[in-house]
Motif scaffolding. Structure first.
Motif, short mmCIF file in Angstrom:
data_model
loop_
_atom_site.label_atom_id
_atom_site.label_comp_id
_atom_site.label_asym_id
_atom_site.label_seq_id
_atom_site.Cartn_x
_atom_site.Cartn_y
_atom_site.Cartn_z
N CYS A 101 0.84 -1.18 0.00
CA CYS A 101 0.00 0.00 0.00
C CYS A 101 0.89 1.24 0.00
O CYS A 101 1.79 1.37 0.83
CB CYS A 101 -0.89 -0.02 1.24
SG CYS A 101 -1.91 1.44 1.40
N CYS A 109 -0.19 3.37 3.51
CA CYS A 109 0.20 2.96 4.87
C CYS A 109 1.33 1.94 4.89
O CYS A 109 1.83 1.59 5.94
CB CYS A 109 -1.02 2.43 5.62
SG CYS A 109 -1.53 0.78 5.14
N ALA A 135 1.23 -1.26 4.19
CA ALA A 135 0.85 -2.65 4.49
C ALA A 135 1.13 -3.56 3.30
O ALA A 135 0.96 -3.17 2.14
CB ALA A 135 -0.63 -2.72 4.86
N CYS A 187 -6.16 -2.35 -0.01
CA CYS A 187 -5.31 -2.54 1.16
C CYS A 187 -6.10 -3.18 2.30
O CYS A 187 -7.18 -2.72 2.65
CB CYS A 187 -4.73 -1.20 1.61
SG CYS A 187 -3.80 -1.32 3.15
N CYS A 210 -5.83 -0.24 5.45
CA CYS A 210 -6.49 1.07 5.43
C CYS A 210 -7.54 1.16 4.31
O CYS A 210 -8.14 2.21 4.13
CB CYS A 210 -5.46 2.19 5.28
SG CYS A 210 -4.76 2.32 3.62
#
Ligand code: ZN
Length: 138
Positions: free
Chosen positions: A25, A28, A30, A39, A42
């Motif tokens: 992502c 963020c 991830a 994601c 988020c």
């Protein structure tokens, strides 16, 4: 390669090329392997591909004695169990995969935390060709 959609098809195509590709992502950070179009953390949709190097360690595992049909066809089952584990990749993502090179009949000898490396198992031919990701002790 950034043009490929973030889905299982792309993931399997990359496996055939012996690459472990997941999504990262941009918002963020991830990670997800296999990649997800949204994601998981988020719910953002700004993603990029990340190639995983295939190193990791065993986080959890189970020895499977009741094999699903595709594995039973390969001879696995009650008398020939196999191991499936959760592998924590060095990059931080977790993936569920088959663990090879361990004694499935003696799961007490398999240790969580064992360093693992990825292995690509190619099976079938032509359009039926598939590549499975497995991990074995380094
Ligand atoms: Zn995110």
């Amino acid at each position: 390669m950034n043009q490929r959609p973030f889905n299982d098809n792309s993931y399997e195509q990359f496996l055939k090329e012996e690459k472990i590709m997941g999504s990262k992502c941009q918002k963020c950070g991830a990670l997800a392997v296999p990649p997800r179009p949204i994601c998981v953390s988020c719910f953002g949709s700004q993603l990029e591909w990340l190639e995983f190097q295939g190193g990791g360690k065993l986080a959890a595992f189970t020895s499977i004695v009741v094999a699903p049909p595709p594995m039973a066809k390969q001879g696995f089952g009650k008398n020939n169990p196999y191991v499936v584990g959760v592998v924590e990749l060095n990059e931080g993502a977790k993936i569920v995969a088959r663990i090879t090179g361990v004694e499935a009949k003696k799961p007490e000898g398999i240790k969580v935390g064992t360093a693992l490396k990825a292995e690509f198992i190619h099976s079938g031919e032509g359009p039926d060709q598939k590549t499975f990701l497995a991990f074995k002790p380094r």
